[in-house]
Scaffold this active site. Structure first.
Site, mmCIF file in Angstrom:
data_model
loop_
_atom_site.group_PDB
_atom_site.id
_atom_site.type_symbol
_atom_site.label_atom_id
_atom_site.label_comp_id
_atom_site.label_asym_id
_atom_site.label_seq_id
_atom_site.Cartn_x
_atom_site.Cartn_y
_atom_site.Cartn_z
ATOM 1 N N CYS A 281 21.756 19.392 32.140
ATOM 2 C CA CYS A 281 22.816 18.071 31.604
ATOM 3 C C CYS A 281 22.191 17.715 30.300
ATOM 4 O O CYS A 281 20.767 17.535 29.936
ATOM 5 C CB CYS A 281 22.633 17.099 32.783
ATOM 6 N N ARG B 71 21.783 23.579 25.753
ATOM 7 C CA ARG B 71 21.216 23.242 26.934
ATOM 8 C C ARG B 71 21.762 23.965 28.355
ATOM 9 O O ARG B 71 21.207 24.243 29.252
ATOM 10 C CB ARG B 71 20.815 21.831 27.363
ATOM 11 N N TRP C 270 25.649 20.243 34.043
ATOM 12 C CA TRP C 270 25.126 21.415 34.570
ATOM 13 C C TRP C 270 25.072 21.227 36.039
ATOM 14 O O TRP C 270 24.186 20.719 36.597
ATOM 15 C CB TRP C 270 23.602 21.834 34.172
ATOM 16 N N ASN D 151 21.154 12.418 34.248
ATOM 17 C CA ASN D 151 20.257 13.791 34.397
ATOM 18 C C ASN D 151 19.284 13.562 35.601
ATOM 19 O O ASN D 151 18.607 12.559 35.604
ATOM 20 C CB ASN D 151 19.573 14.290 33.164
ATOM 21 N N GLY D 152 19.274 14.786 36.320
ATOM 22 C CA GLY D 152 17.993 14.563 37.349
ATOM 23 C C GLY D 152 18.745 14.565 38.522
ATOM 24 O O GLY D 152 19.863 15.058 38.821
ATOM 25 N N GLU E 278 7.714 39.917 29.140
ATOM 26 C CA GLU E 278 8.522 39.269 28.139
ATOM 27 C C GLU E 278 9.727 40.113 27.674
ATOM 28 O O GLU E 278 10.767 39.309 27.646
ATOM 29 C CB GLU E 278 7.735 38.737 26.939
ATOM 30 N N LYS F 292 13.442 38.663 28.319
ATOM 31 C CA LYS F 292 14.568 38.358 27.399
ATOM 32 C C LYS F 292 15.775 39.245 27.739
ATOM 33 O O LYS F 292 16.869 38.757 27.766
ATOM 34 C CB LYS F 292 13.735 39.018 26.092
ATOM 35 N N GLU G 145 17.649 37.961 31.008
ATOM 36 C CA GLU G 145 18.200 36.571 30.631
ATOM 37 C C GLU G 145 19.446 36.603 29.940
ATOM 38 O O GLU G 145 20.328 35.708 30.067
ATOM 39 C CB GLU G 145 17.131 35.395 30.397
ATOM 40 N N HIS H 85 2.180 53.092 41.632
ATOM 41 C CA HIS H 85 1.819 52.409 42.893
ATOM 42 C C HIS H 85 3.185 52.057 43.439
ATOM 43 O O HIS H 85 3.306 51.169 44.393
ATOM 44 C CB HIS H 85 0.951 51.287 43.062
ATOM 45 N N LYS I 77 18.072 25.236 28.692
ATOM 46 C CA LYS I 77 17.256 25.517 27.410
ATOM 47 C C LYS I 77 15.902 24.606 28.247
ATOM 48 O O LYS I 77 14.591 25.075 28.036
ATOM 49 C CB LYS I 77 17.736 24.903 26.253
HETATM 50 O O1 M6R Z 1 10.165 24.748 27.405
HETATM 51 P P1 M6R Z 1 9.399 25.510 28.264
HETATM 52 O O2 M6R Z 1 8.532 26.388 27.347
HETATM 53 O O3 M6R Z 1 8.270 24.954 29.273
HETATM 54 O O4 M6R Z 1 10.325 26.436 28.955
HETATM 55 C C1 M6R Z 1 9.640 27.547 29.892
HETATM 56 C C2 M6R Z 1 10.774 28.582 30.319
HETATM 57 O O5 M6R Z 1 12.014 27.829 31.017
HETATM 58 C C3 M6R Z 1 11.312 29.207 29.197
HETATM 59 O O6 M6R Z 1 10.404 29.992 28.677
HETATM 60 C C4 M6R Z 1 12.319 30.324 29.747
HETATM 61 O O7 M6R Z 1 11.892 31.439 30.569
HETATM 62 C C5 M6R Z 1 12.990 30.967 28.388
HETATM 63 N N1 M6R Z 1 14.630 30.926 28.611
HETATM 64 C C6 M6R Z 1 12.724 32.301 28.289
HETATM 65 O O8 M6R Z 1 13.352 32.899 27.225
#
Ligand code: M6R
Length: 600
Positions: A2, A27, A74, A100-101, A473, A477, A480, A496, A595
Site C-alpha cells: 500500500c 509498489r 494492496w 498501511n500495515g 538470483e 529474477k 518473479e 543429489h 517493491k
Molecule cells: O528492500 P529490500 O532489499 O529489503 O527487499 C528485499 C526483497 O523484498 C527484494 O530483494 C525482492 O526479493 C526483490 N523483488 C527481488 O527482485
C-alpha cells in the site's frame, strides 16, 4: 504494498495527490482512492484497478480543496473492492483515513465498536481506526488519535483528516514507513520518497512511535504520549529525473543499464565516507548477515568475500527465519542487515532483535533516512539511486560492490592487508563498472535468445562457489517477473536430486567463468548434456570449449575470479527481462508482488 500520500497547502490537493499516487504505483496495488474536504464536507472517490480509473472518475468534477489524503491499496484484509479501498470513513462522514500495515486486534475492536452502535462498511482492519477516532473525538483531533492508537496492536502507518478540523492532517507511524515533505505554504506526506520528489527534496522521516500534525505552514511532531519531538530534516540526494523512465520501455531495463553507474557511485560514496569503524574489530569473532530476497543473495556472495578476505566466519540467514530462531548472538557478533529499501519489515525486526541481544548492527541500505538506516548502529550506503521496478537490479550490483569493499576494509582493519594494498585493490576493482558496461552490449542477443525459451515451463540455474548465489538470483529474477518456474542450485548438488528433472525440454542456465571451480562445473554441464538438457551458458569470451558444449553461449569479459558475480548476473537479469517483456507481462509491477514489503 500500500501507498499513502497527503497534501495540505495553497494548491488544489487533487492533482498533487494523484500525481504522488502515480509515483507510488511501482509498489504494487489493486485499488486506489482519495479523500478531500471541500466546502466543509468530506468527498471520497475510490476505484478498483489502476490509478487511471480514479483519474477518470474525477474528470469533469471541478473539486477545489486544499487538503486531502490518497492511497493505493494492496489487499490484505478483504478482497480488492470499492468498499475495501481506502480512504475509509466513519458513518458520519466526518473522518477519513488511509492506512498501511495490519491492525492485529481489529476483530475484537470491531465487535466492541459495533456494540457501541458503529456501522461498518468494509472487511478491512483499517476501518476500526477511523471508528475509534470518531468515538474518541471530543473537539481535538490529535487527542482522539492519541487515544485511538493506544488501543491498536500491530505495525501501521496512517493519515487522518476531519471536517471538524479541516486545516490539518494527522499522521501516525508505528512499523510502516511514513515521511513528511516540507514545502513553502504547503506540506506533504508519503509512505515513500518518489511520491513527493516532484515537489520537494526536504523530508522528515518519522520514527516509530511518532505522530505528525501538518498544516500548510507548519509540521509538528509528537511522541505517542503527546510530547513534542524535535527532528532532523534530510535532503534527498536524488532528483525527479532519476525516478523517471528516461526513454526506456520499462524501469527495469533502465535500471539494468544503470548498473555501471551504481557500482561507480557506490565505490565513490564508500571512499568519501568515514572509514573508521565505530567498533573494535578485534572483538568481533563472527558475522551474521540478515536480509531477504535479492539482498539475501547479495549477502551470500558477501559471505564468500568476507570469509576469504577478512577471515571472519559469516553466516547468512533469511531475516524472516532469524527472528524466530535461537541464533546465539552477543556483543562479539557483528550483524550486517542488508535492505535496499531499508523498510523491509522482516529485516528491520530481525536487526532490532539482534541489537537487543547486544550485537552491533551495520545497516547496508540504499535509502537514506529509511527506518533501517535510523535503527542500525551505523549505516554504510549503496548509491544506486532510486529503484522503481519491483525486481531488484542495480541495487543488487551496488550491494555486491559494497560487500566486497567491506570485506577488504575488515581485512585491512585486521591488518591482513596493508593500507596501500587496500587502496590498490579498490583502484583495480573500479574497472568492474566498465566490464558491466561491456556486458550490457549482450542486450539484443539476449532478447533473441529469450524468444526461444519464453514458453518453457521451468528453467534451472546452476552455479558454484561465488556464482551459486548468482544462480539463485537469476532464478528469482526470472520467476518473479515472468511467472516461469525457476530454481537456482549449487551445480554440485544437482546429482543429489534435481538431475531427475532434466530431459530434452529442460533449459539449464550454467554460470561457468574460468575460476577455481570451472573444471567441476564443466563436469556438471556434461551431466546435463547426457540427459539431453538444453544448456545456456555464461562464460568468459574466447571460451571455445564452453561455447561448443552449449546451445546458447553468453560471453562476458574476462574478470578476476573474485569479482565475477558482478558480471555474470548481468545477462541473467536481461534474460529475465526480455522473457517477461516478450510474454507481454507487467515487467515493473509483477503480480502479487510489492517493491517494499512492510508486512511480516
Ligand atoms: O528492500 P529490500 O532489499 O529489503 O527487499 C528485499 C526483497 O523484498 C527484494 O530483494 C525482492 O526479493 C526483490 N523483488 C527481488 O527482485
Amino acid at each position: 504494498m500500500c501507498g499513502i500520500v497527503g497534501y495540505i497547502g495553497n494548491n488544489n490537493a487533487i492533482p498533487v495527490i494523484l500525481k504522488a499516487l502515480e509515483k507510488l504505483t511501482y509498489r504494487g496495488y489493486d485499488s486506489a482512492g482519495i479523500a478531500i474536504i471541500e466546502k466543509g464536507k468530506l468527498v471520497v472517490e475510490k476505484k478498483v484497478g489502476k490509478i487511471r480509473e480514479l483519474i477518470r472518475a474525477l474528470w469533469g468534477k471541478s473539486y477545489q480543496s486544499h487538503i486531502g489524503i490518497g492511497h493505493t491499496r494492496w489487499a490484505t484484509h478483504g478482497a480488492p473492492s470499492v468498499e475495501n479501498a481506502h480512504p475509509q470513513t466513519d458513518e458520519g462522514k466526518n473522518f477519513a483515513i488511509v492506512h498501511n500495515g495490519i491492525i492485529e486486534n481489529y476483530q475484537e475492536l470491531k465487535e466492541e465498536l459495533i456494540k457501541k452502535g458503529h456501522k461498518f462498511q468494509s472487511q478491512t482492519d483499517t476501518e476500526v481506526i477511523v471508528h475509534l477516532i470518531a468515538e474518541y473525538y471530543k473537539g481535538n483531533l490529535l487527542e482522539a488519535v492519541l487515544k485511538a492508537i493506544k488501543r491498536l496492536k500491530g505495525a501501521f502507518a496512517f493519515a487522518v483528516i476531519s471536517t471538524f478540523e479541516p486545516d490539518k492532517i494527522v499522521a501516525v507511524k508505528k512499523g510502516s514507513p511514513l515521511i513528511v515533505g516540507l514545502g513553502k505554504g504547503e506540506n506533504f506526506l508519503a509512505s515513500d520518497i518518489p511520491a513527493i520528489l516532484p515537489y520537494t527534496r526536504n523530508v522528515i522521516p518519522l520514527d516509530d512511535g511518532e505522530i505528525a500534525v501538518l498544516t500548510k505552514d507548519s509540521v509538528d511532531i509528537f511522541n505517542f504520549e503527546g510530547l513534542p519531538v524535535s527532528k532532523e530534516i534530510f535532503v534527498v540526494p536524488w532528483d525527479i529525473l532519476s525516478a523517471e523512465k528516461g526513454g526506456f520501455k520499462h524501469f527495469m531495463l533502465k535500471e539494468i543499464f544503470e548498473q555501471p553507474k551504481a557500482i561507480s557511485d557506490t565505490i565513490g560514496g564508500f571512499l568519501s565516507q568515514d572509514l573508521n569503524l565505530p567498533f573494535d574489530i578485534k572483538n568481533i569473532n563472527r558475522i551474521i548477515t540478515i536480509a531477504c530476497g535479492s539482498s539475501y543473495h547479495a549477502g551470500l556472495v558477501g559471505k564468500y568475500w568476507i570469509e576469504k578476505n577478512a577471515k571472519i566466519p559469516n553466516e547468512v540467514i533469511y531475516a524472516s527465519e532469524f527472528r524466530y530462531a535461537d541464533v546465539p548472538i552477543d556483543e562479539n557478533t557483528l550483524v550486517l542487515a542488508i535492505s535496499q529499501s531499508g523498510e523491509t519489515a522482516d529485516t528491520r525486526f530481525a536487526a532490532l532483535s539482534a541489537k537487543e541481544k547486544g550485537a552491533t548492527v551495520v545497516g547496508i541500505v540504499n535509502v537514506v533516512g529509511s527506518s533501517l538506516d535510523r535503527e542500525a548502529d551505523f549505516t554504510l550506503y549503496t548509491h544506486a539511486g532510486p529503484e522503481i521496478s519491483v525486481a531488484a537490479t542495480k541495487t543488487y550490483s551496488a550491494q555486491l560492490t559494497l560487500l566486497y569493499l567491506i570485506s577488504i576494509l575488515l581485512a585491512h582493519k585486521k591488518n591482513l592487508i596493508s593500507k596501500e594494498d587496500f587502496y590498490n585493490r579498490i583502484d583495480e576493482f573500479k574497472k568492474i563498472a566498465s566490464s558491466v558496461e561491456k556486458t550490457l552490449q549482450l542486450n539484443e542477443k539476449i532478447s533473441d535468445i529469450a524468444s526461444k525459451y519464453k514458453h518453457s515451463s521451468s528453467i534451472l540455474f546452476m552455479g558454484r562457489w561465488l556464482n551459486y548465489p548468482t544462480a539463485l538470483e537469476g532464478a528469482l529474477k526470472l520467476k518473479e517477473i515472468s511467472y516461469i518456474h525457476a530454481e537456482g542450485y549449487p551445480a554440485g548438488e544437482m546429482k543429489h536430486g534435481p538431475i531427475a528433472l532434466i530431459d530434452e525440454n529442460m533449459p539449464v542456465v550454467i554460470i561457468a567463468p574460468k575460476d577455481r571451480v570451472y573444471d567441476k562445473i564443466l563436469s556438471n554441464l556434461e551431466e546435463v548434456l547426457s540427459r539431453k538438457g538444453r544448456v545456456i551458458s555464461v562464460g568468459f569470451e574466447g571460451d571455445k570449449v564452453l561455447k561448443q558444449k552449449s546451445e546458447k553461449f553468453l560471453s562476458i569479459p574476462y574478470t578476476d575470479e573474485e569479482w565475477t558475480p558482478l558480471i555474470t548476473v548481468v545477462p541473467l537479469k536481461l534474460f529475465a527481462y526480455h522473457i517477461a517483456d516478450q510474454l507481454g507481462l507487467d515487467v515493473d509491477q509483477p503480480r502479487n508482488l510489492a517493491k517494499t514489503v512492510t508486512v511480516e
